[in-house]
Design a protein around this motif. Structure first.
Motif: not given
Length: 251
Positions: A139-161
């Motif tokens: 459906a999306i040719p070459g659809g799974f590339g590398e993913l990098a996380g945020p180096e300097s996150p500016t927003i943080v939200a908290a949750f509990t499962v």
């Protein structure tokens, strides 16, 4: 419809929409999950059969691309097929159409077949894979590339499962991760744009009572696109749960 594909129709309910009266990304992923589950049911790989054998599927990657999100009362059709099997992985694809057969969106996904007790991946046996048949079109040719996380996150939200977050495998359902990721994007962005692409890799599972941090950082994209890098972590267990990238198109 080809013999190796399966389709299912839905009508967008009011309770499935956001404040724009659009089906939310979590709702759309729910349609994909429901369609994939019914595909398995129809070929004999039922939930009951897999549970009895101590086997199951968990999603490993998603790449969703939406031209637009369907609105309240709109009727849509989701088509799904398995592109290929590789060891413990199933590569499943989706198209989403409106009532006029216009393509609303598409998605690629990777699922892992595992032992539900040990949580270890298992090679997919022929009696599981063969009933699906294959339709070798991504459906999306070459659809799974590398993913990098945020180096300097500016927003943080908290949750509990909580209990409502859990699925049949007794960990947080994959759609809840998307909810937590998108909650870290500022509200004004939700008002002005929609998540045209969502790419996510699920690395670890979250359990009941876990505390989740959703980190987010905007990165340069251009062409009227706002792009964010995301990470979900469970600090108490020192786990990185999920990495994701979202791209937001102006309405």
């Amino acid at each position: 419809m080809l013999a190796s594909t399966y389709q299912r129709s839905y009508e967008v309910h009011y309770y499935e929409t956001n404040f724009m009266l659009e089906a939310s990304p979590v709702t759309v992923l729910g349609y994909l999950e429901e369609t994939a589950t019914w595909h398995s049911e129809t070929v004999g790989n039922t939930i009951a059969r897999l549970n009895a054998a101590g086997r199951g599927w968990v999603v490993y990657r998603y790449h969703l691309q939406m031209n637009r999100y369907p609105r309240w009362r709109e009727k849509i059709t989701v088509s799904t097929w398995v592109e290929r099997f590789q060891r413990c992985f199933a590569y499943r694809n989706f198209y989403i159409y409106d009532a006029g057969d216009n393509l609303l969106g598409r998605a690629a996904s990777v699922w892992i077949f595992l032992d539900t007790t040990s949580k270890k991946p298992l090679r997919i046996p022929p009696e599981i894979s063969e009933p699906y048949g294959l339709y070798p079109e991504p459906a999306i040719p070459g659809g799974f590339g590398e993913l990098a996380g945020p180096e300097s996150p500016t927003i943080v939200a908290a949750f509990t499962v909580g209990a409502a977050d859990m699925d049949i495998n007794h960990h947080a359902n994959n759609k809840r991760y998307i909810h937590w990721l998108l909650e870290s994007v500022p509200l004004e962005v939700h008002r002005q744009a929609f998540p045209a692409t969502i790419e996510v890799i699920y690395k670890k599972d979250a359990r009941y009572g876990d505390h989740i941090l959703s980190q987010c950082q905007e990165v340069k994209a251009g062409n009227g696109i706002r792009q964010y890098l995301h990470r979900l972590t469970c600090p108490e267990k020192e786990l990185e749960l999920t990495l994701a990238r979202t791209s937001w198109q102006e309405r």
